[in-house]
Design a protein around this motif. Structure first.
Motif, PDB file in Angstrom:
ATOM      1  N   ASP A 440       0.816  -1.212   0.000  1.00 18.31           N
ATOM      2  CA  ASP A 440       0.000   0.000   0.000  1.00 18.31           C
ATOM      3  C   ASP A 440       0.851   1.263   0.000  1.00 18.31           C
ATOM      4  O   ASP A 440       0.418   2.309  -0.492  1.00 18.31           O
ATOM      5  N   VAL A 441       2.033   1.173   0.579  1.00 18.48           N
ATOM      6  CA  VAL A 441       2.887   2.360   0.704  1.00 18.48           C
ATOM      7  C   VAL A 441       4.209   2.139  -0.018  1.00 18.48           C
ATOM      8  O   VAL A 441       5.238   2.677   0.371  1.00 18.48           O
ATOM      9  N   ALA A 442       4.168   1.334  -1.082  1.00 16.41           N
ATOM     10  CA  ALA A 442       5.395   0.987  -1.803  1.00 16.41           C
ATOM     11  C   ALA A 442       6.137   2.226  -2.287  1.00 16.41           C
ATOM     12  O   ALA A 442       7.371   2.230  -2.371  1.00 16.41           O
ATOM     13  N   ALA A 443       5.398   3.279  -2.608  1.00 15.56           N
ATOM     14  CA  ALA A 443       6.059   4.494  -3.086  1.00 15.56           C
ATOM     15  C   ALA A 443       6.871   5.165  -1.992  1.00 15.56           C
ATOM     16  O   ALA A 443       7.815   5.910  -2.274  1.00 15.56           O
ATOM     17  N   ASN A 612      15.321 -19.037  -6.095  1.00 21.17           N
ATOM     18  CA  ASN A 612      14.272 -18.032  -6.242  1.00 21.17           C
ATOM     19  C   ASN A 612      13.256 -18.242  -5.127  1.00 21.17           C
ATOM     20  O   ASN A 612      12.494 -19.206  -5.156  1.00 21.17           O
ATOM     21  N   LEU A 613      13.289 -17.348  -4.143  1.00 18.40           N
ATOM     22  CA  LEU A 613      12.402 -17.495  -2.976  1.00 18.40           C
ATOM     23  C   LEU A 613      11.524 -16.262  -2.820  1.00 18.40           C
ATOM     24  O   LEU A 613      11.217 -15.827  -1.712  1.00 18.40           O
ATOM     25  N   GLN A 614      11.097 -15.689  -3.952  1.00 17.49           N
ATOM     26  CA  GLN A 614      10.401 -14.410  -3.906  1.00 17.49           C
ATOM     27  C   GLN A 614       8.965 -14.508  -3.399  1.00 17.49           C
ATOM     28  O   GLN A 614       8.270 -13.498  -3.363  1.00 17.49           O
ATOM     29  N   VAL A 615       8.524 -15.711  -2.973  1.00 21.44           N
ATOM     30  CA  VAL A 615       7.217 -15.783  -2.305  1.00 21.44           C
ATOM     31  C   VAL A 615       7.265 -15.076  -0.962  1.00 21.44           C
ATOM     32  O   VAL A 615       6.228 -14.777  -0.374  1.00 21.44           O
ATOM     33  N   ALA A 616       8.458 -14.804  -0.453  1.00 19.78           N
ATOM     34  CA  ALA A 616       8.631 -14.048   0.792  1.00 19.78           C
ATOM     35  C   ALA A 616       9.119 -12.645   0.450  1.00 19.78           C
ATOM     36  O   ALA A 616       9.717 -12.412  -0.601  1.00 19.78           O
ATOM     37  N   SER A 617       8.886 -11.715   1.352  1.00 21.47           N
ATOM     38  CA  SER A 617       9.442 -10.365   1.197  1.00 21.47           C
ATOM     39  C   SER A 617      10.213  -9.938   2.435  1.00 21.47           C
ATOM     40  O   SER A 617      10.639  -8.793   2.536  1.00 21.47           O
ATOM     41  N   GLN A 633      23.899 -11.269  -1.908  1.00 21.75           N
ATOM     42  CA  GLN A 633      23.474 -12.486  -2.594  1.00 21.75           C
ATOM     43  C   GLN A 633      22.333 -13.164  -1.839  1.00 21.75           C
ATOM     44  O   GLN A 633      21.377 -13.668  -2.441  1.00 21.75           O
ATOM     45  N   ALA A 634      22.435 -13.188  -0.516  1.00 18.41           N
ATOM     46  CA  ALA A 634      21.383 -13.815   0.285  1.00 18.41           C
ATOM     47  C   ALA A 634      20.060 -13.062   0.135  1.00 18.41           C
ATOM     48  O   ALA A 634      19.001 -13.667  -0.093  1.00 18.41           O
ATOM     49  N   ILE A 635      20.110 -11.734   0.245  1.00 22.65           N
ATOM     50  CA  ILE A 635      18.887 -10.928   0.139  1.00 22.65           C
ATOM     51  C   ILE A 635      18.275 -11.063  -1.252  1.00 22.65           C
ATOM     52  O   ILE A 635      17.048 -11.086  -1.418  1.00 22.65           O
ATOM     53  N   ASP A 636      19.139 -11.211  -2.251  1.00 23.36           N
ATOM     54  CA  ASP A 636      18.647 -11.297  -3.623  1.00 23.36           C
ATOM     55  C   ASP A 636      17.941 -12.617  -3.921  1.00 23.36           C
ATOM     56  O   ASP A 636      17.386 -12.789  -5.010  1.00 23.36           O
ATOM     57  N   ARG A 637      17.947 -13.578  -2.976  1.00 18.73           N
ATOM     58  CA  ARG A 637      17.106 -14.764  -3.174  1.00 18.73           C
ATOM     59  C   ARG A 637      15.640 -14.365  -3.121  1.00 18.73           C
ATOM     60  O   ARG A 637      14.788 -15.072  -3.666  1.00 18.73           O
ATOM     61  N   VAL A 638      15.354 -13.251  -2.478  1.00 14.13           N
ATOM     62  CA  VAL A 638      13.984 -12.761  -2.333  1.00 14.13           C
ATOM     63  C   VAL A 638      13.745 -11.544  -3.216  1.00 14.13           C
ATOM     64  O   VAL A 638      12.691 -11.389  -3.830  1.00 14.13           O
ATOM     65  N   HIS A 639      14.744 -10.655  -3.269  1.00 16.52           N
ATOM     66  CA  HIS A 639      14.623  -9.417  -4.046  1.00 16.52           C
ATOM     67  C   HIS A 639      15.073  -9.675  -5.480  1.00 16.52           C
ATOM     68  O   HIS A 639      16.225  -9.491  -5.832  1.00 16.52           O
ATOM     69  N   ARG A 640      14.143 -10.139  -6.310  1.00 13.65           N
ATOM     70  CA  ARG A 640      14.488 -10.528  -7.668  1.00 13.65           C
ATOM     71  C   ARG A 640      13.250 -10.414  -8.553  1.00 13.65           C
ATOM     72  O   ARG A 640      12.150 -10.097  -8.078  1.00 13.65           O
ATOM     73  N   ILE A 641      13.408 -10.670  -9.833  1.00 20.07           N
ATOM     74  CA  ILE A 641      12.287 -10.579 -10.761  1.00 20.07           C
ATOM     75  C   ILE A 641      11.162 -11.502 -10.287  1.00 20.07           C
ATOM     76  O   ILE A 641      11.380 -12.671  -9.971  1.00 20.07           O
ATOM     77  N   GLY A 642       9.968 -10.950 -10.256  1.00 22.52           N
ATOM     78  CA  GLY A 642       8.822 -11.695  -9.755  1.00 22.52           C
ATOM     79  C   GLY A 642       8.378 -11.204  -8.392  1.00 22.52           C
ATOM     80  O   GLY A 642       7.270 -11.510  -7.955  1.00 22.52           O
ATOM     81  N   GLN A 643       9.231 -10.434  -7.719  1.00 23.93           N
ATOM     82  CA  GLN A 643       8.879  -9.887  -6.406  1.00 23.93           C
ATOM     83  C   GLN A 643       8.060  -8.618  -6.603  1.00 23.93           C
ATOM     84  O   GLN A 643       8.508  -7.668  -7.248  1.00 23.93           O
ATOM     85  N   ASP A 644       6.839  -8.602  -6.061  1.00 21.56           N
ATOM     86  CA  ASP A 644       5.974  -7.436  -6.247  1.00 21.56           C
ATOM     87  C   ASP A 644       5.789  -6.625  -4.973  1.00 21.56           C
ATOM     88  O   ASP A 644       4.930  -5.747  -4.908  1.00 21.56           O
ATOM     89  N   GLU A 645       6.598  -6.920  -3.922  1.00 24.18           N
ATOM     90  CA  GLU A 645       6.546  -6.138  -2.686  1.00 24.18           C
ATOM     91  C   GLU A 645       7.951  -5.664  -2.316  1.00 24.18           C
ATOM     92  O   GLU A 645       8.935  -6.329  -2.665  1.00 24.18           O
ATOM     93  N   PRO A 646       8.050  -4.544  -1.613  1.00 21.80           N
ATOM     94  CA  PRO A 646       9.362  -4.134  -1.096  1.00 21.80           C
ATOM     95  C   PRO A 646       9.926  -5.205  -0.168  1.00 21.80           C
ATOM     96  O   PRO A 646       9.190  -5.844   0.584  1.00 21.80           O
TER      97      PRO A 646
END
Length: 711
Positions: A440-443, A612-617, A633-646
């Motif tokens: 809701d506050v992604a911006a 690819n663990l982008q089901v989590a944020s 590298q560890a954070i990027d398992r979640v922060h990657r293409i397909g992630q739609d939340e901060p």
């Protein structure tokens, strides 16, 4: 109890026959433990666990541990009998774990360093003797007259504050509002309203998020403070006079900062913050960051050493009973309850203490600032709202509070009218419900951020780590002084000789490379000490926002975390380096696809790439990486293409240890990899380089006179 003359002396427990000659496995200690564990379980389920119940829970846990050790070491026991006994003990342990998940305060009693009271010692002896087990005289404890509530204490500095201001002005505006209510028509007086109010949040939501009308924060002036818009809205509401909030923003949206700055905007000091133990140090850190002009003090144990005149007092739920007396009389003008879902069980001791304190504060001050912070306002069902609403003063045990009743009367509706439920829901929301999600506050928030969560290492392990760090520092200083004394070149350096500091750090690293005294070994011990706290926070996140990725470097840290999740009934998938490809893939798919698998427990080395663990944020970094690249590298398992939340990475930092310095060094190197990739000739730091830098930092800090900054 048998006379002393009939008991054997000696340091080990020995079984004896009972009066009717029954075997130990039929009438021994295990049936005693099973009955006692069920008693505690039933008390928790009924919501009437007493202080004696806490003692019984701890004694059962201690004896299960002792009996397991004895059974494993008994060489006279057949393998079949041993397996049977261990299985029975496992059953009792499962009962204890399930019970503790319903009453989380009990987890404090399971630690190796948990204090064993005299009452617990006496109960242990009684249970052993009831099982026909002879207790050595030196183990005996004198029984206490009767179990009582935890002893109350009053720290000396608090007494000084009370003496300095013995008369606290009573606010009578609450009575005026009561009179206003009595003067109005009271159509709803004969209606039972708590049930319909709760039901309104099930029947009348219509898919809408529960958020009160918040003011435009553009006119808010906080010099030197930079807030995101959603944070500033709550602070502006407090500045405009709003005084109760159920702040249910998702984790990572800065609820702590909002609460601290709301108290500042409302000038509502002193402020009492009741928080879980795992975030106690973080609250002090955040208070110093956001409101540096306000003194903050943290209550530990009996409160020795706290600043009784501080503007902000932070206390954890587990010791609240010990301090509830003076906290209720100190004259707080605001109270914040963090992770407020901890009080959902109104009959639990922690809930009773919180509600009693809130009632005392509201009785003394008509409009105190009260804030309940939780990313999980509802755990099981709509009834979980009751205790939080009562803390905020929105309801009494059996009826709406004054403000809510006035709002309901103004609707002109009764529960018999179809329009009552949406109107009632909105009336409650207007009292101060604020719920925003990351999306809701992604911006407002960056797509990827790292949030440090300081934790305190209590107990024997924490003390041993700090002692080892002091010994390391002394050794470094001694090396430095010896090198200076042995210098024959005649060169004199003003102040600290930083070149010599680096050489001394290098000598230390080389000499201890193959021992358990180096920085790597110390960081591993710190990781072990943080493991339970990190897992506890990950469990809270999992209950609040869903799936969480938990990273650790060492297998033993992963083991501790997985045991914690199992005890709390949280499903997890383990991703390690020693797994076969088939097992690894099965566990990954479980985390990605099974809604009951809430946490992925990952090895930094084995799972830091290629997943690819982008089901989590949300990511929890239980142990620090040795390079920024590894952390990224560890954070990027979640922060990657397909992630739609901060994405938020929660980095668990052991305060007052070398952990904090390592974190600073990692951050200082953060731009180095980017510069190297952009064509710089600089070499990306290795873990060995970081170890050297850590030793340099330790020695430099030790040589720097107090009050000066190191070069």
């Amino acid at each position: 109890m048998a006379p002393r003359s009939q008991r054997r002396s000696g340091g080990t427990r020995t079984p004896s026959r009972r009066k009717h000659g029954r075997a130990r496995d039929q009438e021994g200690i295990i049936p005693q433990l099973a009955r006692a564990s069920r008693e505690v379980e039933n008390a928790v389920q009924r919501g009437n666990l007493t202080r004696q119940g806490h003692v019984r829970f701890q004694v059962v846990a201690l004896l299960v541990r002792e009996e397991r050790t004895r059974v494993k070491a008994d060489t006279t026991m057949s393998e079949g009998h041993r397996s049977e006994q261990l299985q029975r003990l496992d059953g009792i342990a499962i009962i204890l774990a399930k019970t503790a998940t319903q009453e989380p305060a009990l987890f404090e009693l399971l630690g190796e360093d948990a204090v064993v009271s005299e009452a617990a010692k006496a109960m242990r002896v009684e249970m052993l003797e009831a099982a026909g087990i002879e207790v050595p005289e030196e183990e005996e404890a004198e029984p206490e007259a009767a179990p009582v509530e935890q002893r109350r204490v009053v720290p000396r500095s608090v007494i000084s504050r009370q003496l300095a201001n013995p008369f606290l002005t009573q606010d009578f505006s609450a009575a005026e509002r009561e009179a206003a209510l009595r003067a109005r028509p009271r159509r709803l007086e004969s209606w039972e309203l708590i049930g319909p109010l709760l039901t309104s949040f099930e029947r009348a939501a219509g898919g809408a998020t529960a958020v009160m009308q918040l003011p435009d924060p553009s006119s808010l002036r906080l010099p030197g403070v930079h807030l995101m818009r959603h944070q500033a809205e709550v602070v502006a509401a407090a500045a405009a006079g709003h005084r109760t909030f159920l702040l249910a923003d998702e984790p990572g949206l800065g609820k702590t900062a909002q609460a601290l700055l709301a108290a500042q905007a409302a000038d509502a000091y002193p402020l009492l913050a009741v928080v879980p133990n795992v975030v106690k140090a973080n609250w002090a850190h955040e208070a110093e960051l956001w409101t540096p002009q306000r003194a903050v003090t943290v209550v530990h144990g009996d409160g020795d050493g706290i600043d009784g005149f501080a503007d902000i007092m932070v206390v954890n739920y587990d010791i609240l009973d010990r301090h509830a007396g003076w906290l209720g009389d100190l004259g707080f003008r605001s109270m914040v309850v963090d992770e407020a879902h901890f009080i959902k069980n109104k009959t639990s001791l922690r809930s009773r203490n919180v509600l009693t304190l809130s009632k005392k504060i509201r009785a003394r001050i008509a409009r105190p600032l009260l804030m309940a912070l939780t990313g999980t306002p509802l755990i099981n069902d709509i009834e979980d709202f009751r205790a939080i609403w009562e803390f905020l003063g929105w309801i009494n045990p059996n009826a709406p509070g004054v403000d809510l009743m006035l709002a309901l009367e103004e609707t002109g509706l009764t529960p018999a009218d179809p329009g009552f439920y949406p109107a009632a829901r909105q009336s409650v929301i207007d009292l101060g419900i604020v719920r925003r999600r990351k999306v809701d506050v992604a911006a407002d928030i960056p797509a990827r951020r790292i949030a440090d969560l300081p934790v305190e290492l209590d107990g024997a392990l924490g003390r041993s780590i700090r002692d080892a760090e002091r010994e390391l520092t002394k050794r470094l200083v001694s090396r430095y002084d010896s090198a200076l004394a042995a210098r024959t070149s005649g060169v004199v350096v003003e102040g600290i000789d930083h070149e010599l500091v680096r050489r001394v750090a290098g000598w230390e690293r080389e000499d201890t490379a193959s021992t358990d005294e180096n920085v790597f070994a110390m960081m591993r011990r710190i990781g072990q000490a943080k493991a339970g706290l990190a897992a506890d926070y990950a469990a809270q996140l999992a209950r609040s926002v869903g799936k969480v990725v938990f990273f650790a470097r060492h297998v033993d840290v992963m083991d501790i975390a997985e045991a914690t999740f199992a005890e709390r009934g949280i499903g997890y998938a383990s991703i390690r380096g020693d797994q076969t490809p088939k097992v690894r893939q099965r566990n990954i798919e479980s985390f990605l696809q099974d809604p009951d698998t809430a946490v992925a427990v990952c090895s930094l080395v084995a799972a830091g790439v290629g997943l690819n663990l982008q089901v989590a944020s949300n990511v929890v970094l239980a142990e620090l990486s040795w390079t920024d690249a590894e952390q990224t590298q560890a954070i990027d398992r979640v922060h990657r293409i397909g992630q739609d939340e901060p994405v938020t990475a929660w980095r668990i930092i052991a305060s007052q240890t070398i952990d904090t310095k390592i974190a600073e060094l990692i951050d200082s190197k953060a731009g180095l990899a980017a510069r190297a990739l952009d064509g710089s000739d600089e070499e990306v730091a290795s873990s060995a380089d970081l170890q050297l830098e850590a030793l340099v930092a330790l020695l430099t800090a030790a040589l720097t006179p107090s009050g000066e900054s190191s070069a």
